[in-house]
Motif scaffolding. Sequence first.
Motif, PDB file in Angstrom:
ATOM      1  N   SER A   1      14.314 -25.805  -0.010  1.00 39.94           N
ATOM      2  CA  SER A   1      13.288 -24.834   0.350  1.00 39.94           C
ATOM      3  C   SER A   1      13.700 -24.210   1.664  1.00 39.94           C
ATOM      4  O   SER A   1      14.029 -24.923   2.620  1.00 39.94           O
ATOM      5  CB  SER A   1      11.923 -25.515   0.490  1.00 39.94           C
ATOM      6  OG  SER A   1      10.926 -24.587   0.889  1.00 39.94           O
ATOM      7  N   ALA A   2      13.734 -22.883   1.718  1.00 46.30           N
ATOM      8  CA  ALA A   2      14.191 -22.206   2.929  1.00 46.30           C
ATOM      9  C   ALA A   2      13.060 -21.403   3.567  1.00 46.30           C
ATOM     10  O   ALA A   2      11.964 -21.294   3.018  1.00 46.30           O
ATOM     11  CB  ALA A   2      15.372 -21.300   2.607  1.00 46.30           C
ATOM     12  N   ASN A   3      13.361 -20.878   4.730  1.00 44.41           N
ATOM     13  CA  ASN A   3      12.443 -20.107   5.586  1.00 44.41           C
ATOM     14  C   ASN A   3      11.472 -21.012   6.339  1.00 44.41           C
ATOM     15  O   ASN A   3      11.318 -20.909   7.542  1.00 44.41           O
ATOM     16  CB  ASN A   3      11.676 -19.044   4.800  1.00 44.41           C
ATOM     17  CG  ASN A   3      12.599 -17.963   4.261  1.00 44.41           C
ATOM     18  OD1 ASN A   3      13.618 -17.646   4.862  1.00 44.41           O
ATOM     19  ND2 ASN A   3      12.250 -17.403   3.115  1.00 44.41           N
ATOM     20  N   ILE A   4      10.761 -21.889   5.637  1.00 40.12           N
ATOM     21  CA  ILE A   4       9.819 -22.844   6.272  1.00 40.12           C
ATOM     22  C   ILE A   4       8.980 -22.136   7.334  1.00 40.12           C
ATOM     23  O   ILE A   4       9.112 -22.360   8.547  1.00 40.12           O
ATOM     24  CB  ILE A   4      10.538 -24.068   6.872  1.00 40.12           C
ATOM     25  CG1 ILE A   4      11.578 -24.613   5.905  1.00 40.12           C
ATOM     26  CG2 ILE A   4       9.499 -25.143   7.229  1.00 40.12           C
ATOM     27  CD1 ILE A   4      11.005 -25.095   4.580  1.00 40.12           C
ATOM     28  N   GLY A   5       8.112 -21.257   6.866  1.00 38.86           N
ATOM     29  CA  GLY A   5       7.222 -20.537   7.777  1.00 38.86           C
ATOM     30  C   GLY A   5       8.006 -19.629   8.705  1.00 38.86           C
ATOM     31  O   GLY A   5       8.694 -18.710   8.247  1.00 38.86           O
ATOM     32  N   PRO A   6       7.943 -19.878  10.027  1.00 37.63           N
ATOM     33  CA  PRO A   6       8.613 -18.993  10.980  1.00 37.63           C
ATOM     34  C   PRO A   6      10.122 -19.193  11.049  1.00 37.63           C
ATOM     35  O   PRO A   6      10.803 -18.457  11.764  1.00 37.63           O
ATOM     36  CB  PRO A   6       7.960 -19.364  12.312  1.00 37.63           C
ATOM     37  CG  PRO A   6       7.601 -20.810  12.149  1.00 37.63           C
ATOM     38  CD  PRO A   6       7.171 -20.932  10.712  1.00 37.63           C
ATOM     39  N   GLY A   7      10.667 -20.180  10.321  1.00 37.59           N
ATOM     40  CA  GLY A   7      12.112 -20.404  10.316  1.00 37.59           C
ATOM     41  C   GLY A   7      12.821 -19.462   9.369  1.00 37.59           C
ATOM     42  O   GLY A   7      13.683 -19.874   8.582  1.00 37.59           O
ATOM     43  N   PHE A   8      12.498 -18.179   9.437  1.00 38.49           N
ATOM     44  CA  PHE A   8      12.970 -17.188   8.467  1.00 38.49           C
ATOM     45  C   PHE A   8      14.487 -17.075   8.487  1.00 38.49           C
ATOM     46  O   PHE A   8      15.104 -16.870   9.539  1.00 38.49           O
ATOM     47  CB  PHE A   8      12.333 -15.833   8.768  1.00 38.49           C
ATOM     48  CG  PHE A   8      12.722 -14.746   7.817  1.00 38.49           C
ATOM     49  CD1 PHE A   8      12.364 -14.821   6.478  1.00 38.49           C
ATOM     50  CD2 PHE A   8      13.461 -13.654   8.250  1.00 38.49           C
ATOM     51  CE1 PHE A   8      12.722 -13.816   5.580  1.00 38.49           C
ATOM     52  CE2 PHE A   8      13.820 -12.650   7.360  1.00 38.49           C
ATOM     53  CZ  PHE A   8      13.458 -12.734   6.027  1.00 38.49           C
ATOM     54  N   ASP A   9      15.109 -17.218   7.304  1.00 33.88           N
ATOM     55  CA  ASP A   9      16.564 -17.134   7.144  1.00 33.88           C
ATOM     56  C   ASP A   9      17.293 -18.131   8.038  1.00 33.88           C
ATOM     57  O   ASP A   9      18.468 -17.915   8.376  1.00 33.88           O
ATOM     58  CB  ASP A   9      17.068 -15.714   7.438  1.00 33.88           C
ATOM     59  CG  ASP A   9      16.961 -14.804   6.219  1.00 33.88           C
ATOM     60  OD1 ASP A   9      16.490 -15.267   5.166  1.00 33.88           O
ATOM     61  OD2 ASP A   9      17.354 -13.621   6.332  1.00 33.88           O
ATOM     62  N   SER A  10      16.627 -19.219   8.420  1.00 30.68           N
ATOM     63  CA  SER A  10      17.244 -20.162   9.356  1.00 30.68           C
ATOM     64  C   SER A  10      16.960 -21.617   8.998  1.00 30.68           C
ATOM     65  O   SER A  10      17.885 -22.432   8.978  1.00 30.68           O
ATOM     66  CB  SER A  10      16.736 -19.879  10.780  1.00 30.68           C
ATOM     67  OG  SER A  10      17.210 -20.851  11.679  1.00 30.68           O
ATOM     68  N   ALA A  11      15.708 -21.959   8.721  1.00 32.54           N
ATOM     69  CA  ALA A  11      15.335 -23.355   8.482  1.00 32.54           C
ATOM     70  C   ALA A  11      15.301 -23.654   6.988  1.00 32.54           C
ATOM     71  O   ALA A  11      14.732 -22.895   6.200  1.00 32.54           O
ATOM     72  CB  ALA A  11      13.966 -23.646   9.100  1.00 32.54           C
ATOM     73  N   GLY A  12      15.923 -24.748   6.609  1.00 31.81           N
ATOM     74  CA  GLY A  12      15.914 -25.173   5.217  1.00 31.81           C
ATOM     75  C   GLY A  12      15.719 -26.672   5.108  1.00 31.81           C
ATOM     76  O   GLY A  12      16.074 -27.422   6.023  1.00 31.81           O
ATOM     77  N   VAL A  13      15.147 -27.105   4.001  1.00 35.20           N
ATOM     78  CA  VAL A  13      14.912 -28.529   3.791  1.00 35.20           C
ATOM     79  C   VAL A  13      15.339 -28.883   2.378  1.00 35.20           C
ATOM     80  O   VAL A  13      15.113 -28.125   1.427  1.00 35.20           O
ATOM     81  CB  VAL A  13      13.431 -28.887   4.040  1.00 35.20           C
ATOM     82  CG1 VAL A  13      12.502 -28.159   3.094  1.00 35.20           C
ATOM     83  CG2 VAL A  13      13.213 -30.392   3.961  1.00 35.20           C
ATOM     84  N   ALA A  14      15.995 -30.044   2.236  1.00 34.52           N
ATOM     85  CA  ALA A  14      16.415 -30.524   0.921  1.00 34.52           C
ATOM     86  C   ALA A  14      15.243 -31.222   0.244  1.00 34.52           C
ATOM     87  O   ALA A  14      14.562 -32.049   0.848  1.00 34.52           O
ATOM     88  CB  ALA A  14      17.596 -31.480   1.054  1.00 34.52           C
ATOM     89  N   VAL A  15      15.019 -30.880  -1.015  1.00 35.53           N
ATOM     90  CA  VAL A  15      13.855 -31.341  -1.773  1.00 35.53           C
ATOM     91  C   VAL A  15      14.321 -32.243  -2.919  1.00 35.53           C
ATOM     92  O   VAL A  15      15.329 -31.967  -3.568  1.00 35.53           O
ATOM     93  CB  VAL A  15      13.077 -30.130  -2.325  1.00 35.53           C
ATOM     94  CG1 VAL A  15      11.882 -30.573  -3.147  1.00 35.53           C
ATOM     95  CG2 VAL A  15      12.627 -29.224  -1.191  1.00 35.53           C
TER      96      VAL A  15
END
Length: 299
Positions: free
Chosen positions: A10-24
């Motif tokens: 899952s990417a973006n994670i709210g304000p982490g646009f085009d930067s923050a990602g998490v493995a699901v």
Amino acid sequence: MFMISVPASSANIGPGFDSAGVAVGRYLTLQVTKAEEWSFDHTNSLIPSVKNYEDHYIYKVAKQVADWNDCSLSPCHVLMDSEIPLARGLGSSASAIVAGIELANQLCKLDLTERQKLDYAVKIEGHPDNVAACLLGGFVVTVKMGEEASYKKLPAIDTDLVVYIPSFELKTEDARKVLPDNFQMKDAATASGVSNLMISALLTGDYELAGKMMESDLFHESYRAKLIPNYFEIRSHARKLGAFGTVISGAGPTMISFVPNGKGKLIAEEMQAKLPDYEVAALELDEAGLQVKVNINNQ
């Protein structure tokens, strides 16, 4: 024989646009055996069928990486299984890219480093947030400046996840079209501060504050909300049930909640009752990322 496993992301994670990602914790898996000719078999309908192996996306990625390294791919039979729905914001293309790179790595004995795998993935995908999470696992913060992508994996986040997967697709390019071309400096500074505070809160274990910042994004969520049915209802109901924060997963239409550890299943059951047309699932963050098991027939 070897097996490749790659998590969803899952990417973006709210304000982490085009930067923050998490493995699901949903997975694309490939069981690979030597064969006289190439073939791909799919175990479920989440993977589109392809008549010619040369048109298979994972083969194309593997072939590209092999060509970059002046190597040829020996023919194999690949048995594929996927728990990752297409065009739902859970990184199906990113997981396929990482799997294809690893397929070439194994068949050509390239001994690629983590850095090299990520560089290839970013070169193919165009941006690092999803592929970095697929490759490394956990919560990963990335930035691409020019042709170079930098990344850092955060310490393990002590939350569960709940995902809300609708039956319809949303193409990333359509979700991009609704975004503004630019921001005023003061708005960009505020949006950047929200993102910085979210990361700081995650690092210090203040998940209440992190969730508040997730839902305070100014970069993309307010523009994309109109493309996501039940966007505000999902946020509101999840918060009442104890979720720290709920955001759009990638470009959508799936949404994802960060919830207290151990409460994911209960919250998912409650939310499923409110969203009968959705698939609502309690999942864990995958901390392992890409996994390869070699000679699995001999174990």
